[in-house]
Design a protein around this motif. Structure first.
Motif, mmCIF file in Angstrom:
data_model
loop_
_atom_site.group_PDB
_atom_site.id
_atom_site.type_symbol
_atom_site.label_atom_id
_atom_site.label_comp_id
_atom_site.label_asym_id
_atom_site.label_seq_id
_atom_site.Cartn_x
_atom_site.Cartn_y
_atom_site.Cartn_z
ATOM 1 N N ASN A 139 0.861 -1.193 0.000
ATOM 2 C CA ASN A 139 0.000 0.000 0.000
ATOM 3 C C ASN A 139 0.888 1.230 0.000
ATOM 4 N N TYR A 140 0.600 2.192 -0.887
ATOM 5 C CA TYR A 140 1.317 3.456 -0.958
ATOM 6 C C TYR A 140 0.282 4.576 -0.914
ATOM 7 N N VAL A 141 0.362 5.443 0.086
ATOM 8 C CA VAL A 141 -0.640 6.498 0.268
ATOM 9 C C VAL A 141 -0.399 7.631 -0.726
ATOM 10 N N GLY B 230 -4.066 11.981 1.724
ATOM 11 C CA GLY B 230 -4.771 11.766 2.968
ATOM 12 C C GLY B 230 -3.976 10.905 3.934
ATOM 13 N N THR B 231 -4.675 10.385 4.918
ATOM 14 C CA THR B 231 -4.067 9.554 5.961
ATOM 15 C C THR B 231 -4.897 8.293 6.124
ATOM 16 N N GLY C 136 2.649 9.631 0.831
ATOM 17 C CA GLY C 136 4.037 9.269 0.551
ATOM 18 C C GLY C 136 4.546 8.089 1.358
ATOM 19 N N ASP C 137 3.828 7.677 2.401
ATOM 20 C CA ASP C 137 4.219 6.516 3.207
ATOM 21 C C ASP C 137 3.741 5.241 2.530
ATOM 22 N N SER C 138 4.399 4.133 2.875
ATOM 23 C CA SER C 138 3.984 2.847 2.317
ATOM 24 C C SER C 138 4.158 1.740 3.346
ATOM 25 N N ILE C 139 3.495 0.618 3.067
ATOM 26 C CA ILE C 139 3.621 -0.586 3.877
ATOM 27 C C ILE C 139 3.556 -1.783 2.940
ATOM 28 N N TYR C 140 4.419 -2.762 3.204
ATOM 29 C CA TYR C 140 4.443 -4.017 2.466
ATOM 30 C C TYR C 140 4.233 -5.097 3.515
#
Length: 182
Positions: free
Chosen positions: A133-135, A138-139, A154-158
């Motif tokens: 997921n790559y934002v 928003g949040t 700009g944040d991401s999670i794998y």
């Protein structure tokens, strides 16, 4: 129930019958109780995306066929113009726009997800593979394995999507790119 869910459920049932499989056989292969499977097949309950993909595998079709009623047609490339991805409504508050449904044999499913804010926790889902997921704006709060992670633009999670997980928007509508891989 929404008409898209009814159409997906109808496609699953029709393919199951064409393949001369019982509901119990499909449920067993998918790994869910037969009564739960029948709720999905009769559009009495929303079908988790992981179950949808598992059903597609059992029925030997691309998940796109269950979602849209059409088989993918492209083998070398597929282009999706801005705002033209295939819209898929799977859960309340989530709007998915698939960016590759027309590619045959794809190994990943990239989608733009728009989340509307909700006060309650997200509906948790589980599916095979890996997820990124790559934002975009928003949040969002990603819940997985008992943890909550706040992600901003700009944040991401794998992560491993097999444990129950979900996303929710905080402070307004949010959009993120998700890529689900085998």
């Amino acid at each position: 129930m929404n008409s898209q869910l009814e159409q997906i459920s109808s496609r699953i049932k029709e393919l199951r019958e064409i393949l001369e499989l019982s509901a119990e056989e499909v449920a067993q292969k998918v790994g869910i109780p037969a009564d739960t499977y029948l709720e999905y097949e009769n559009a009495k309950a929303d079908i988790p995306i992981g179950v949808l993909y598992d059903c597609a595998a059992v029925l030997k079709v691309d998940p796109a066929e269950l979602l849209t009623g059409e088989a993918p047609r492209m083998t070398e490339y597929t282009i999706v113009r801005n705002g033209k991805g295939v819209a898929v409504e799977r859960y309340a508050g989530y709007a998915f726009h698939s960016l590759a449904l027309n590619f045959i044999g794809r190994k990943m499913d990239p989608m733009i997800v728009t989340l509307t804010p909700k006060d309650q926790p997200p509906e948790l889902v589980s599916h095979a593979g890996q997820e990124f997921n790559y934002v975009l704006e928003g949040t969002i709060v990603v819940t997985t394995q008992g943890h909550e992670f706040v992600l901003h633009e700009g944040d991401s999670i794998y992560f491993n999507p097999k444990p129950l997980h979900g996303q929710r928007a905080v402070g307004g509508t949010a959009r993120f790119l998700t890529i689900i891989c085998d």
